[in-house]
Scaffold this motif. Structure first.
Motif, PDB file in Angstrom:
ATOM      1  N   GLN A 286      -0.151   9.142  -5.779  1.00  0.00           N
ATOM      2  CA  GLN A 286      -1.341   9.540  -6.541  1.00  0.00           C
ATOM      3  C   GLN A 286      -0.992  10.206  -7.878  1.00  0.00           C
ATOM      4  O   GLN A 286      -1.678  10.019  -8.868  1.00  0.00           O
ATOM      5  CB  GLN A 286      -2.208  10.487  -5.691  1.00  0.00           C
ATOM      6  CG  GLN A 286      -3.579  10.674  -6.250  1.00  0.00           C
ATOM      7  CD  GLN A 286      -4.549  11.332  -5.286  1.00  0.00           C
ATOM      8  OE1 GLN A 286      -5.320  12.182  -5.693  1.00  0.00           O
ATOM      9  NE2 GLN A 286      -4.561  10.941  -4.025  1.00  0.00           N
TER      10      GLN A 286
ATOM     11  N   ASP B  62       6.494  11.559  -2.682  1.00  0.00           N
ATOM     12  CA  ASP B  62       5.362  10.640  -2.635  1.00  0.00           C
ATOM     13  C   ASP B  62       4.560  10.876  -3.922  1.00  0.00           C
ATOM     14  O   ASP B  62       3.821  11.861  -4.030  1.00  0.00           O
ATOM     15  CB  ASP B  62       4.539  10.945  -1.374  1.00  0.00           C
ATOM     16  CG  ASP B  62       3.231  10.164  -1.303  1.00  0.00           C
ATOM     17  OD1 ASP B  62       2.798   9.619  -2.335  1.00  0.00           O
ATOM     18  OD2 ASP B  62       2.623  10.136  -0.216  1.00  0.00           O
TER      19      ASP B  62
ATOM     20  N   SER C 156       0.848  -1.200   0.000  1.00  0.00           N
ATOM     21  CA  SER C 156       0.000   0.000   0.000  1.00  0.00           C
ATOM     22  C   SER C 156       0.880   1.245   0.000  1.00  0.00           C
ATOM     23  O   SER C 156       2.101   1.162   0.228  1.00  0.00           O
ATOM     24  CB  SER C 156      -0.869   0.021   1.262  1.00  0.00           C
ATOM     25  OG  SER C 156      -0.031   0.194   2.403  1.00  0.00           O
ATOM     26  N   GLY C 157       0.216   2.381  -0.179  1.00  0.00           N
ATOM     27  CA  GLY C 157       0.936   3.645  -0.153  1.00  0.00           C
ATOM     28  C   GLY C 157       1.485   3.961   1.229  1.00  0.00           C
ATOM     29  O   GLY C 157       2.623   4.427   1.372  1.00  0.00           O
TER      30      GLY C 157
END
Ligand SMILES: Cc1ncc(COP(=O)(O)O)c(C=O)c1O
Length: 393
Positions: A216, A213, A94-95
């Motif tokens: 998205q 990051d 997961s992120g």
């Protein structure tokens, strides 16, 4: 009653199946999906090549653990190295886990430099995930306050304010800057390439790690493999998840060898991370993006942004329409109650609202120009219908 903990408030639609950009509910009503499971199903629903990979791998080996070698985590890491320039990868699910890995790497790096309590500069309005480490780097009080005490060692500064970061130059405990180059959850706040270049130069000068990051905004969403490439820089650490598996859970934290080698055997791990199924599917996702979809994202994004800007500019409740590639936000002046419900029930489109009044669009990359026109038209109709007295220019 539901047997699920009440953390989510899903809309009352039960989807039965999907195909491409569309989903169908129980009554066989069709919806255009403009949110892609929040930036996950980049290639749309039921992509035949993804289906083929899942079936083929599930007939062989689903899971091995990290006690044994297999080819797919190596192949995927090599492919990621080619497109990012970062040659050491840790796979997770997961992120949030990818960001946990980044935070641990920054702390290891600090300890190696003799810093007992390393600190990471993070951004106001940032969202990095719900695990305690990632949450400690996340700004939103509503997400944080119930779970204290959170981790120490995070310094929040205003997003896109270089002077605010320069203030930390004399702080010997700073080891890294962590940011989303485009803040997604915050409503598509876009860092300029110039600001990213400034951060890169400062990190080089201070021996800080630049940790991006792109969970998205990465993997083609902005028209290039990664948004940082539009600033012609490379981060020291990059985190990915969401679209990497087109719906199969997989996350990744990438870095260069000098930093990656700090994470020696036994220091970190994940039971499911890097499993053959997720890695094989992710490899195919990257391959399909490269050969079929990446080159058209910029033009599609431009078409959608242009249409929205021209159709919505005259509406009184629209503050701004902004975006890069297929990551687009329509910021409203006043929140509209039940907007996503009205969008799905009356306009047959699936959109997301973040921060109460920012409509976020993350359509799949396979969207075509007819669907883009339809989406812009429906959003215009939606905003007119929810503010019927306002005039369109
Ligand atoms: C930028 C960013 N980082 C991290 C995360 C957390 O990812 P996950 O929900 O997979 O843990 C998200 C999820 O929305 C995200 O948008």
């Amino acid at each position: 009653m539901s047997y699920l903990m009440p953390v989510y408030q899903p809309l009352d639609i039960e989807f039965q199946h999907g195909q491409g950009c569309y989903l169908w509910d129980r009554q066989n009503k069709r919806y255009l999906d403009a949110i892609s499971g929040v930036g996950v199903t980049l290639l749309g629903h039921a992509h035949p090549d993804i289906h083929t990979e899942i079936v083929a791998q599930s007939q062989k080996i689903l899971h091995l653990s990290n006690l044994f070698k297999h080819t797919w985590n190596e192949r995927l890491a090599e492919k990621l190295a080619q497109i990012t320039g970062l040659t050491q990868t840790f796979f997770c699910n997961s992120g949030a886990e990818a960001n946990e890995t980044a935070i641990k790497l920054a702390r290891l790096y600090g300890h190696q430099r003799g810093i007992q309590c390393p600190k990471i500069i993070v951004m106001q309005h940032a969202f990095h995930g719900r695990t305690l480490g990632a949450l400690s780097a996340t700004a939103k009080p509503d997400y944080r306050q119930a779970f204290g005490p959170l981790l120490t060692g995070f310094e929040f500064v205003a997003f896109h304010d270089f002077a605010a970061i320069e203030m930390y130059q004399n702080d010997p405990d700073i080891v890294a800057i962590l940011l989303e180059p485009i803040q997604g959850e915050a409503g598509v706040n876009i860092a300029s390439p110039f600001y990213l270049k400034q951060l890169r130069a400062l990190c080089d000068q201070q021996d800080w790690l630049l940790m991006l990051d792109e969970i998205q905004c990465g993997l083609g969403r902005t028209g290039t493999w990664f948004y940082y490439q539009q600033a012609e820089i490379c981060p020291d650490v990059l985190t990915l998840a969401k679209g990497l598996g087109n719906g199969l859970p997989i996350g990744a934290c990438l870095t260069h060898p000098k930093l990656g080698e700090l994470l020696q055997s036994g220091l970190h791990g994940s039971t499911f991370g890097g499993n053959p199924l997720a890695c094989r599917v992710a490899y195919r996702v990257l391959d399909l993006l490269e050969t079929h979809y990446l080159s058209s994202i910029h033009a599609k994004g431009y078409q959608l942004l242009d249409l929205l800007q021209s159709k919505l500019t005259g509406l009184n409740n629209v503050q701004s329409v902004r975006g890069v590639g297929l990551m687009i936000a329509i910021e409203l002046i006043h929140p509209i109650e039940n907007l996503t419900k009205i969008a799905s029930e009356e306009f047959d489109i699936l959109v997301n609202v973040t921060q109460g009044k920012i409509i976020r669009l993350l359509p799949p990359y396979i969207i075509n120009s007819v669907q883009i026109e339809y989406l812009a038209e429906q959003i215009c109709g939606l905003l007119k219908a929810t503010h019927p007295k306002e005039k369109v220019a």
